[in-house]
Scaffold this active site. Structure first.
Site, PDB file in Angstrom:
ATOM      1  N   SER A   1       0.860  -1.188   0.000  1.00 50.12           N
ATOM      2  CA  SER A   1       0.000   0.000   0.000  1.00 50.12           C
ATOM      3  C   SER A   1       0.899   1.241   0.000  1.00 50.12           C
ATOM      4  O   SER A   1       2.121   1.129   0.176  1.00 50.12           O
ATOM      5  CB  SER A   1      -0.877   0.001   1.253  1.00 50.12           C
ATOM      6  OG  SER A   1      -0.026   0.114   2.395  1.00 50.12           O
TER       7      SER A   1
ATOM      8  N   ASP B   1      -1.118  -1.418  -4.019  1.00 45.88           N
ATOM      9  CA  ASP B   1      -2.493  -1.534  -3.522  1.00 45.88           C
ATOM     10  C   ASP B   1      -3.058  -0.124  -3.285  1.00 45.88           C
ATOM     11  O   ASP B   1      -2.420   0.694  -2.602  1.00 45.88           O
ATOM     12  CB  ASP B   1      -2.448  -2.337  -2.208  1.00 45.88           C
ATOM     13  CG  ASP B   1      -3.814  -2.745  -1.698  1.00 45.88           C
ATOM     14  OD1 ASP B   1      -4.754  -2.827  -2.509  1.00 45.88           O
ATOM     15  OD2 ASP B   1      -3.919  -3.010  -0.475  1.00 45.88           O
TER      16      ASP B   1
ATOM     17  N   GLU C   1     -10.927   0.476  -9.872  1.00 47.50           N
ATOM     18  CA  GLU C   1     -12.053   0.074  -9.025  1.00 47.50           C
ATOM     19  C   GLU C   1     -13.304   0.862  -9.356  1.00 47.50           C
ATOM     20  O   GLU C   1     -13.235   2.061  -9.610  1.00 47.50           O
ATOM     21  CB  GLU C   1     -11.693   0.289  -7.551  1.00 47.50           C
ATOM     22  CG  GLU C   1     -12.834  -0.032  -6.596  1.00 47.50           C
ATOM     23  CD  GLU C   1     -12.427   0.061  -5.128  1.00 47.50           C
ATOM     24  OE1 GLU C   1     -11.305  -0.361  -4.796  1.00 47.50           O
ATOM     25  OE2 GLU C   1     -13.238   0.560  -4.335  1.00 47.50           O
TER      26      GLU C   1
ATOM     27  N   GLY D   1     -10.474  -5.134   6.750  1.00 49.13           N
ATOM     28  CA  GLY D   1     -10.384  -5.221   8.203  1.00 49.13           C
ATOM     29  C   GLY D   1     -10.889  -6.531   8.793  1.00 49.13           C
ATOM     30  O   GLY D   1     -11.292  -7.451   8.069  1.00 49.13           O
TER      31      GLY D   1
ATOM     32  N   HIS E   1     -11.531  -7.183  -3.013  1.00 47.37           N
ATOM     33  CA  HIS E   1     -10.829  -6.634  -1.843  1.00 47.37           C
ATOM     34  C   HIS E   1     -11.500  -7.198  -0.591  1.00 47.37           C
ATOM     35  O   HIS E   1     -12.583  -7.771  -0.670  1.00 47.37           O
ATOM     36  CB  HIS E   1     -10.916  -5.098  -1.860  1.00 47.37           C
ATOM     37  CG  HIS E   1      -9.969  -4.491  -2.852  1.00 47.37           C
ATOM     38  ND1 HIS E   1      -8.882  -3.745  -2.467  1.00 47.37           N
ATOM     39  CD2 HIS E   1      -9.931  -4.564  -4.196  1.00 47.37           C
ATOM     40  CE1 HIS E   1      -8.222  -3.367  -3.552  1.00 47.37           C
ATOM     41  NE2 HIS E   1      -8.839  -3.842  -4.612  1.00 47.37           N
TER      42      HIS E   1
ATOM     43  N   SER F   1     -10.026 -11.370   3.554  1.00 46.19           N
ATOM     44  CA  SER F   1      -9.511 -12.156   4.682  1.00 46.19           C
ATOM     45  C   SER F   1     -10.624 -13.018   5.269  1.00 46.19           C
ATOM     46  O   SER F   1     -11.783 -12.603   5.341  1.00 46.19           O
ATOM     47  CB  SER F   1      -8.955 -11.224   5.779  1.00 46.19           C
ATOM     48  OG  SER F   1      -7.629 -10.847   5.467  1.00 46.19           O
TER      49      SER F   1
ATOM     50  N   ASN G   1      -7.560 -10.125  -2.479  1.00 51.14           N
ATOM     51  CA  ASN G   1      -6.697  -9.314  -1.606  1.00 51.14           C
ATOM     52  C   ASN G   1      -6.803  -9.732  -0.145  1.00 51.14           C
ATOM     53  O   ASN G   1      -7.906  -9.789   0.412  1.00 51.14           O
ATOM     54  CB  ASN G   1      -7.110  -7.846  -1.699  1.00 51.14           C
ATOM     55  CG  ASN G   1      -6.673  -7.195  -2.991  1.00 51.14           C
ATOM     56  OD1 ASN G   1      -6.276  -7.868  -3.934  1.00 51.14           O
ATOM     57  ND2 ASN G   1      -6.746  -5.886  -3.039  1.00 51.14           N
TER      58      ASN G   1
ATOM     59  N   THR H   1      -5.451  -8.426   6.410  1.00 52.38           N
ATOM     60  CA  THR H   1      -5.784  -8.624   7.826  1.00 52.38           C
ATOM     61  C   THR H   1      -5.338  -9.991   8.355  1.00 52.38           C
ATOM     62  O   THR H   1      -4.799 -10.096   9.468  1.00 52.38           O
ATOM     63  CB  THR H   1      -7.314  -8.459   8.007  1.00 52.38           C
ATOM     64  OG1 THR H   1      -7.655  -7.119   7.631  1.00 52.38           O
ATOM     65  CG2 THR H   1      -7.740  -8.707   9.434  1.00 52.38           C
TER      66      THR H   1
END
Ligand code: 13P
Length: 305
Positions: free
Chosen positions: A49, A80, A132, A179, A208, A211, A251, A254
């Protein structure tokens, strides 16, 4: 070998599997990602990032580039959430082989204009681009369906956007968010929307906020003294279905943050006298490798390199 994002994602889209794009912030994270990919013969993307660039800069980029160049599987270094044309070009100058321009906060015309500029410059240098459309972010349970539609990617707009920008792959808003708190119970993911967008477009799609926030890792985090509320991520089966529909780039940040902290906390808690960083960060690297291995299995990228 260090390759572009297209080199990795076009075969993934065609083969209906997903490739993890894992965020890195240091050497141990980078090693966990690339060495696990080699062990499992999986292609992989390593992403930084703007925050990671601020933290590790060219030092960190060079670690990724060196490991990627020597790797026995394809690896791309990706920016990112690049926030501007200048940021994307700076990453290319640093040696990145894939960049994201996130102009999704602009209106449609503004997003198209900014993305097009980046695509033209990046393509002139042989670098692939992610853009995006739609708004990522928690889709709260109390929001009614009509309002959800306003945030999630509109399939017809996605088609227009790809035509007008020439982006190589597209991040779509499908209900996931960044997150460790993606909603209560089983976080929302709009599979019908993915299937529709994939059916109307040909390029790789990007998810995105992918996680899984594995409960075993969350429990270990708590057991080792960490404090975390009702953390929840995207279920493995939900992610697997999404890759079957056309999500090619997945992606994950987290999960590695949690895993590395679990490793560090467990060592420090079990051995209070320990102060050898190799013992502490080495364990973090091992826990991250376990999480990455599991994720690559879910995504179906094992054995594809
Ligand atoms: P997670 O927070 O779910 O890991 O998502 C990371 C991400 O999408 C980075 O772009």
């Amino acid at each position: 070998m260090l390759v572009t994002g297209n080199d990795i994602l076009i075969p993934a889209r065609a083969g209906k599997y997903g490739v993890g794009s894992f965020n890195t912030n240091n050497m141990e994270i980078t090693e966990a990602i690339i060495h696990t990919a080699e062990k499992l013969r999986s292609p992989v993307m390593v992403q930084m990032s703007e925050g990671a660039i601020k933290y590790g800069g060219q030092d960190l980029a060079n670690i990724v580039i060196d490991l990627a160049t020597r790797a026995t599987v394809p690896v791309a270094l990706h920016l990112d959430h690049g926030s501007s044309y200048e940021s994307a070009l700076n990453a290319i100058r640093m040696g990145f082989t894939s960049v994201m321009i996130d102009a999704s906060h602009h209106d449609f015309a503004g997003n198209v204009a900014e993305t097009r500029r980046v695509v033209e410059a990046a393509h002139a240098m042989g670098i692939s681009v992610e853009a995006e459309i739609g708004r990522l972010g928690g889709i709260e349970e109390h929001i009614v369906v009509d309002e959800k539609d306003a945030f999630l990617t509109d399939p017809a707009e996605a088609v227009q956007f790809i035509e007008q920008t020439g982006t190589d792959y597209l991040a779509i808003a499908i209900g996931t968010s960044h997150g460790a708190f993606k909603g209560k119970g089983r976080p929302y993911i709009d599979h019908a929307r993915i299937e529709k967008i994939a059916g109307m477009t040909g390029i790789p799609l990007v998810a995105h906020g992918s996680s899984g926030v594995p409960q075993e890792i969350v429990e270990r985090f708590r057991a080792a003294g960490g404090e975390i509320g009702d953390a929840a991520g995207i279920a493995d089966e939900d992610l697997q279905r999404a890759t079957g529909f056309g999500i090619a780039k997945v992606n994950v940040d987290t999960d590695l943050r949690l895993a590395s902290t679990v490793g560090i906390r467990e060592v420090l808690q079990a051995t209070p006298k320990e102060f050898d960083p190799r013992k502490i960060l080495g364990r973090a690297r091992d826990v991250m490798a376990q999480v990455i291995e599991h994720k690559m299995g879910v995504l179906g990228s094992v054995g594809k390199a």
